[in-house]
Design a protein around this motif. Structure first.
Motif, mmCIF file in Angstrom:
data_model
loop_
_atom_site.group_PDB
_atom_site.id
_atom_site.type_symbol
_atom_site.label_atom_id
_atom_site.label_comp_id
_atom_site.label_asym_id
_atom_site.label_seq_id
_atom_site.Cartn_x
_atom_site.Cartn_y
_atom_site.Cartn_z
ATOM 1 N N THR A 188 0.863 -1.182 0.000
ATOM 2 C CA THR A 188 0.000 0.000 0.000
ATOM 3 C C THR A 188 0.896 1.227 0.000
ATOM 4 O OG1 THR A 188 -1.697 -1.165 1.295
ATOM 5 C CG2 THR A 188 -1.842 1.234 1.207
ATOM 6 N N LEU A 189 0.505 2.257 -0.747
ATOM 7 C CA LEU A 189 1.243 3.514 -0.758
ATOM 8 C C LEU A 189 0.396 4.588 -0.077
ATOM 9 C CD1 LEU A 189 3.859 4.929 -1.739
ATOM 10 C CD2 LEU A 189 2.599 5.563 -3.805
ATOM 11 N N LEU A 190 0.981 5.238 0.932
ATOM 12 C CA LEU A 190 0.283 6.278 1.689
ATOM 13 C C LEU A 190 1.000 7.612 1.521
ATOM 14 C CD1 LEU A 190 -0.138 4.362 5.089
ATOM 15 C CD2 LEU A 190 -1.730 4.376 3.149
ATOM 16 N N ASP A 191 0.254 8.683 1.647
ATOM 17 C CA ASP A 191 0.906 9.989 1.682
ATOM 18 C C ASP A 191 1.381 10.261 3.105
ATOM 19 O OD1 ASP A 191 -1.257 10.877 3.211
ATOM 20 O OD2 ASP A 191 -2.185 11.979 1.567
ATOM 21 N N GLY A 192 1.974 11.435 3.315
ATOM 22 C CA GLY A 192 2.535 11.751 4.615
ATOM 23 C C GLY A 192 1.527 11.848 5.733
ATOM 24 N N TYR A 193 0.249 11.901 5.388
ATOM 25 C CA TYR A 193 -0.805 11.960 6.399
ATOM 26 C C TYR A 193 -1.463 10.596 6.646
ATOM 27 C CZ TYR A 193 -0.265 16.935 5.474
ATOM 28 O OH TYR A 193 0.260 18.206 5.323
ATOM 29 N N LEU A 209 10.159 8.387 -6.400
ATOM 30 C CA LEU A 209 11.598 8.413 -6.119
ATOM 31 C C LEU A 209 12.364 9.084 -7.254
ATOM 32 C CD1 LEU A 209 12.031 4.840 -4.589
ATOM 33 C CD2 LEU A 209 12.505 7.002 -3.410
ATOM 34 N N LYS A 210 11.941 8.838 -8.484
ATOM 35 C CA LYS A 210 12.596 9.475 -9.626
ATOM 36 C C LYS A 210 12.355 10.986 -9.640
ATOM 37 C CE LYS A 210 12.706 5.448 -12.702
ATOM 38 N NZ LYS A 210 12.224 4.841 -13.970
ATOM 39 N N GLU A 211 11.257 11.414 -9.032
ATOM 40 C CA GLU A 211 10.970 12.845 -8.933
ATOM 41 C C GLU A 211 11.755 13.524 -7.811
ATOM 42 O OE1 GLU A 211 6.794 13.248 -8.367
ATOM 43 O OE2 GLU A 211 6.265 12.258 -10.260
ATOM 44 N N GLY A 212 12.475 12.722 -7.017
ATOM 45 C CA GLY A 212 13.249 13.289 -5.924
ATOM 46 C C GLY A 212 12.533 13.310 -4.592
ATOM 47 N N ARG A 213 11.430 12.574 -4.478
ATOM 48 C CA ARG A 213 10.684 12.552 -3.216
ATOM 49 C C ARG A 213 11.325 11.569 -2.236
ATOM 50 N NH1 ARG A 213 5.961 15.258 -4.601
ATOM 51 N NH2 ARG A 213 5.857 15.729 -2.365
ATOM 52 N N ILE A 214 11.021 11.768 -0.971
ATOM 53 C CA ILE A 214 11.538 10.906 0.097
ATOM 54 C C ILE A 214 10.464 9.895 0.478
ATOM 55 C CG2 ILE A 214 12.419 10.827 2.461
ATOM 56 C CD1 ILE A 214 13.328 13.741 2.071
ATOM 57 N N LEU A 215 10.835 8.613 0.417
ATOM 58 C CA LEU A 215 9.885 7.547 0.754
ATOM 59 C C LEU A 215 10.347 6.785 1.986
ATOM 60 C CD1 LEU A 215 8.703 8.092 -2.098
ATOM 61 C CD2 LEU A 215 8.364 5.611 -2.287
ATOM 62 N N ALA A 216 9.416 6.471 2.866
ATOM 63 C CA ALA A 216 9.657 5.515 3.936
ATOM 64 C C ALA A 216 9.237 4.149 3.402
ATOM 65 C CB ALA A 216 8.855 5.872 5.180
ATOM 66 N N VAL A 217 10.176 3.220 3.366
ATOM 67 C CA VAL A 217 9.938 1.906 2.771
ATOM 68 C C VAL A 217 10.041 0.836 3.854
ATOM 69 C CG1 VAL A 217 10.720 0.236 1.045
ATOM 70 C CG2 VAL A 217 10.896 2.696 0.572
ATOM 71 N N LEU A 343 4.361 6.003 10.867
ATOM 72 C CA LEU A 343 3.571 7.160 10.455
ATOM 73 C C LEU A 343 3.676 8.307 11.457
ATOM 74 C CD1 LEU A 343 0.436 5.257 9.140
ATOM 75 C CD2 LEU A 343 1.905 6.756 7.778
ATOM 76 N N GLU A 344 3.743 7.963 12.732
ATOM 77 C CA GLU A 344 3.819 8.993 13.764
ATOM 78 C C GLU A 344 5.197 9.646 13.797
ATOM 79 O OE1 GLU A 344 3.686 9.364 18.651
ATOM 80 O OE2 GLU A 344 2.971 7.534 17.669
ATOM 81 N N ARG A 345 6.266 8.814 13.765
ATOM 82 C CA ARG A 345 7.617 9.343 13.982
ATOM 83 C C ARG A 345 8.299 9.810 12.709
ATOM 84 N NH1 ARG A 345 10.244 5.429 18.673
ATOM 85 N NH2 ARG A 345 8.660 5.863 20.242
ATOM 86 N N LEU A 346 7.890 9.243 11.574
ATOM 87 C CA LEU A 346 8.560 9.596 10.323
ATOM 88 C C LEU A 346 7.723 10.535 9.464
ATOM 89 C CD1 LEU A 346 9.968 6.061 9.339
ATOM 90 C CD2 LEU A 346 10.978 7.792 10.850
ATOM 91 N N GLY A 347 6.591 10.946 9.993
ATOM 92 C CA GLY A 347 5.682 11.784 9.212
ATOM 93 C C GLY A 347 6.298 13.080 8.732
ATOM 94 N N GLU A 348 7.227 13.636 9.514
ATOM 95 C CA GLU A 348 7.870 14.884 9.111
ATOM 96 C C GLU A 348 9.117 14.642 8.275
ATOM 97 O OE1 GLU A 348 8.592 17.294 12.490
ATOM 98 O OE2 GLU A 348 6.466 17.514 13.028
ATOM 99 N N LEU A 349 9.505 13.383 8.132
ATOM 100 C CA LEU A 349 10.709 13.056 7.375
ATOM 101 C C LEU A 349 10.382 12.561 5.968
ATOM 102 C CD1 LEU A 349 12.766 11.117 10.106
ATOM 103 C CD2 LEU A 349 12.690 13.564 9.660
ATOM 104 N N ALA A 350 9.314 11.780 5.831
ATOM 105 C CA ALA A 350 8.987 11.149 4.553
ATOM 106 C C ALA A 350 7.804 11.829 3.886
ATOM 107 C CB ALA A 350 8.687 9.671 4.767
ATOM 108 N N ASP A 351 7.869 11.901 2.561
ATOM 109 C CA ASP A 351 6.727 12.418 1.789
ATOM 110 C C ASP A 351 5.656 11.350 1.621
ATOM 111 O OD1 ASP A 351 7.954 14.966 1.228
ATOM 112 O OD2 ASP A 351 9.227 13.930 -0.220
ATOM 113 N N PHE A 352 6.101 10.097 1.462
ATOM 114 C CA PHE A 352 5.177 8.980 1.222
ATOM 115 C C PHE A 352 5.685 7.741 1.950
ATOM 116 C CE2 PHE A 352 4.952 11.848 -2.379
ATOM 117 C CZ PHE A 352 3.583 12.048 -2.528
ATOM 118 N N PHE A 353 4.769 6.793 2.145
ATOM 119 C CA PHE A 353 5.079 5.552 2.863
ATOM 120 C C PHE A 353 4.704 4.364 1.986
ATOM 121 C CE2 PHE A 353 4.824 8.711 6.077
ATOM 122 C CZ PHE A 353 5.613 8.291 7.134
#
Length: 758
Positions: A188-193, A209-217, A343-353
């Motif tokens: 599943t892919l989630l946004d930062g919220y 990722l190719k657009e330069g976004r930060i993902l939590a994987v 989601l709670e701790r990495l929400g400010e670090l990652a754009d998507f999950f």
């Protein structure tokens, strides 16, 4: 033809690795009857047939065992034949209590071929696995290792998967994580919220990722934060959000060919990279590489790993030369491993999950290795290696050792086996302490070990020490930090008797109330005497001096020049204001907030600051790492002077003469790389000289080298070469890290030997 029947009891890593189907096929190939089953101790079997065939079967077990199996003991007993026909795999029994769990491992070649085969029903399925690969330690909840005791119990198998699972001739026979797109976990892919995004999660994640976004994987043992390693802006933004100014990021590449484009590796490094454990390996940078310079600034190495989950392979293949894959955590906290926590701790670090619904039961960070003299040297022993046992000299008690503060691990022992845990983190906050508590509980449960003794560090303020002292109903023993380091190296080399221990690290609580770290001990598991050390000097500001190496430079300079140190034309002094100078002089002269230390790590800090390399650090060991890299850039055999004196039965190394010469050379503008190299040479020569003096007293010729400073390859090689030329036997770490991650192993054997059976 005579008929023979034998019973074989096998212990080791023999569950969840295809061992029973291997035995099934082997028995049938030799026309043998009987049965095999798992027990909490390992695997037990009985086979019957022609005596010649039984003997061929017995010999073939260790020779042809499955690739992930590790046999630690194999006991054979001849029993009475019972005219049995056919060979079967029985359900798990309830005998014994000494099971060993397999570590998590890479995707095998068979599964990888299916993953990229459009005609296969598991084509591009991110959770493909079989008995020869996939998750183990991170999903297991209990023993024996059956599906119901793993986090895969939430996924009932479809008919096709069930048929594979029950077919002894199939590669997925009793593969506990067995699944397919019909019945298994999904991405599943989630946004930062935390909102679910439409579209195909994998393809969309690759585009982001190719657009330069930060993902939590979400991986095997926790979350990574991922960005394109060639994208400067993406890496810069990740550093900004993670508040990680300079500490290197690890990178992951699709294959060895991609790695060769930006790093240099030899045969051993290649073997480590491509092994089933898939550690991070430190590799020398290749000139002109296209990796962002922000990935590992001011560092001659990249930390590199290859994919170890199907999801990693799918993300990387034909898409990226390398992805940054750094631990998904906030500064000084353990890696996030549950979806809610991430989601709670990495929400400010990652754009998507990019997440999945297969639960991780045990968080496990990546292992880190560098190659030293053709052999692996652990800097962190974790995923891929834990919980493999380390063979110990015998001890008579089951021990729980809780380690120190930095690079926390715990160790459990039973008999002659030690189980060193995965990396827990620096025990400096409540979150990491909870992780330690969880690790103790989980390992005690899955290994069926009930501690009879608890060992801890003598430092009264360590959270691990507090945890140990709060445990009820079990004897406890405090172990001095550097004695534990020495015992750790002795134990993994299976040494008995007494040795010379040369323990160089940053910080350790000394029984005399000072901070030790440049130590020469003599002794064994029963005890150790301090026979030498670096001259003790003030540590101005205590822990602040660890973060600001220029403070230690001031201490060394003050020991030589007194108050005149501030007249020296050195960069590390120029930024100190007039008011600060007055304050530092009071601290150094009166010992105000300036505990005494003999630390080798702080000496490295002082030299890095003195030559203008680094006055402040943003991560532990940064100054020493950069000093080593600078020294490696030149060749020089020169040595600085130092004083070695004997006082109250101990040898003291005073580096004051070296400091004076260094200051003169800085004034004459000698290249700082040469100064750095000569410094390394000087420490090595002084170390060898002290060992020679100690041998002159007691005749000992065995030396163990341990402590975090021995992560420095240049220094370690220098010390080893000199000691061997002088006729010493030298022992270093191979199975446990030399840094504080190996402390628990030493604590365990000391405690185990301190409480003999009565």
């Amino acid at each position: 033809m005579p008929i023979k029947r034998i019973r074989i009891d096998i212990e080791g890593i023999v569950q969840g690795v295809g061992f029973r189907p291997f035995i099934y096929r082997l028995a049938n190939s030799h026309n043998l009857a009987g049965w095999v089953m798992n027990t909490p101790s390992g695997v037990v079997m009985e086979v019957e047939g022609a005596a010649k065939d039984v003997e061929l079967f017995r010999c073939a077990i260790p020779e042809h065992a499955p690739p992930l199996a590790l046999i630690s003991s194999l006991l054979i007993k001849e029993i009475t034949p019972c005219a049995e026909s056919g060979f079967v795999i029985k359900e798990s029994g309830g005998l014994g209590n000494e099971v060993q769990i397999a570590p998590d491992c890479d995707v095998c070649s068979d599964c990888l071929a299916e993953l990229f085969d459009p005609s296969d029903r598991r084509y591009r399925y991110p959770f493909i696995n079989c008995t020869n690969c996939g998750p183990r330690y991170t999903i297991i909840k209990g023993v024996p290792y059956d599906r119901g005791a793993t986090t895969m119990s939430a996924f009932p198998m479809c008919g096709t998967c069930r048929n594979e699972y029950h077919d002894p001739n199939h590669r997925r026979f009793h593969a506990q994580p067995n699944a397919c797109p019909v019945c298994g976990p999904v991405l599943t892919l989630l946004d930062g919220y935390g909102k679910k995004l439409a579209g195909t999660p994998l393809d969309t994640a690759i585009s982001l990722l190719k657009e330069g976004r930060i993902l939590a994987v979400k991986g095997l043992g926790g979350y990574h934060l991922a960005v394109d390693a060639a994208n400067d802006e993406a890496v810069r933004e990740l550093r900004r959000r993670k508040k990680r100014d300079e500490k290197p990021f690890a990178v992951m590449s699709p294959d060895l060919a991609a790695v060769a484009g930006y790093a240099v590796f030899d045969e051993m490094e290649k073997k480590l990279l491509s092994g089933v454990e898939r550690p991070i390996v430190l590799l020398s940078k290749r000139e002109g590489n296209r990796i962002s310079p922000l990935v590992a600034p001011n560092n001659g190495y990249f930390g590199v790993m290859l994919p170890y989950t199907p999801l990693h392979h799918l993300l990387l293949r034909d898409n990226f030369n390398a992805l940054v894959m750094t631990s998904g955590n906030l500064s000084n906290e353990p890696i996030s491993y549950t979806d809610g926590e991430a989601l709670e701790r990495l929400g400010e670090l990652a754009d998507f999950f990019l997440i999945h619904n297969r639960e991780i039961h045990t968080r496990t960070d990546d292992s880190i290795i560098r190659v030293f003299q053709g052999n692996p040297l652990f800097l962190r022993r974790s995923r891929g290696y834990v919980p493999r046992a380390i063979s110990l000299p015998p001890i008579s008690k089951n021990v729980l050792a809780v380690g120190a503060e930095l690079k926390g691990t715990i160790c459990l022992t039973k008999g002659n086996r030690a189980f060193l845990s995965q990396h827990i983190g620096d025990l400096q906050n409540a979150a990491t302490l909870r992780s330690l508590e969880d690790t103790v509980c989980h390992l005690e449960q899955v290994l069926k070990i009930e501690p009879e003794v608890v060992a801890y560090d003598l430092h009264p303020d360590y959270l691990s020490t507090g945890f140990a002292l709060d445990l009820k109903g079990v004897p406890k023993i405090g172990v001095q930090h550097h004695h534990a380091h020495m015992a750790s190296c002795m134990a993994e080399n299976r040494l008995e008797g007494e040795v010379i221990g040369v323990i160089f690290d940053g910080t350790g609580y000394g029984p005399d109330g000072t901070i030790w770290g440049g130590e020469f001990l003599v002794g064994g598991y029963a005890g150790a005497a301090r026979k030498g050390h670096f001259r003790t000097l003030p540590l101005p500001g205590g822990d602040a001096a660890v973060r600001e190496p220029y403070r230690m430079a001031l201490s060394y300079l003050h020991s030589v020049f007194g108050a005149a140190l501030f007249d020296l034309p050195l960069a590390c002094i120029a930024h100190v204001t007039a008011d600060q100078r007055k304050l530092f002089l009071k601290m150094l002269e009166r010992g105000i907030n300036s505990p005494l230390t003999s630390s080798c790590g702080r000496l490295f800090d002082a030299i890095a600051a003195l030559i203008g390399l680094r006055t402040k650090v943003s991560y532990e060991g940064q100054a020493a790492i950069e000093l080593e890299a600078l020294a490696e850039s030149v060749c020089c055999d020169d040595v600085y002077p130092c004083h070695i004196t004997a006082s109250e039965g101990k040898y003291l190394i005073d580096f004051s003469p070296m400091i004076r010469v260094m200051v003169e050379e800085m004034a004459s503008e000698k290249p700082i790389a040469e100064i750095a190299r000569c410094f390394h040479n000087t420490v090595a020569v002084a170390t060898a000289e002290i060992c020679g003096l100690i041998r002159g007293e007691n005749g000992m010729d065995r030396v163990v080298l341990t402590g975090g400073v021995y992560q420095n390859k240049l220094l370690t090689e220098g010390v080893m070469d000199l000691l061997k030329k002088n006729g010493f036997q030298v022992f270093i770490h191979r199975l446990a890290p030399p840094n504080d991650a190996g402390i628990a192993l030493g604590q365990a054997i000391i405690a185990g030997r301190s409480f003999p059976c009565v």
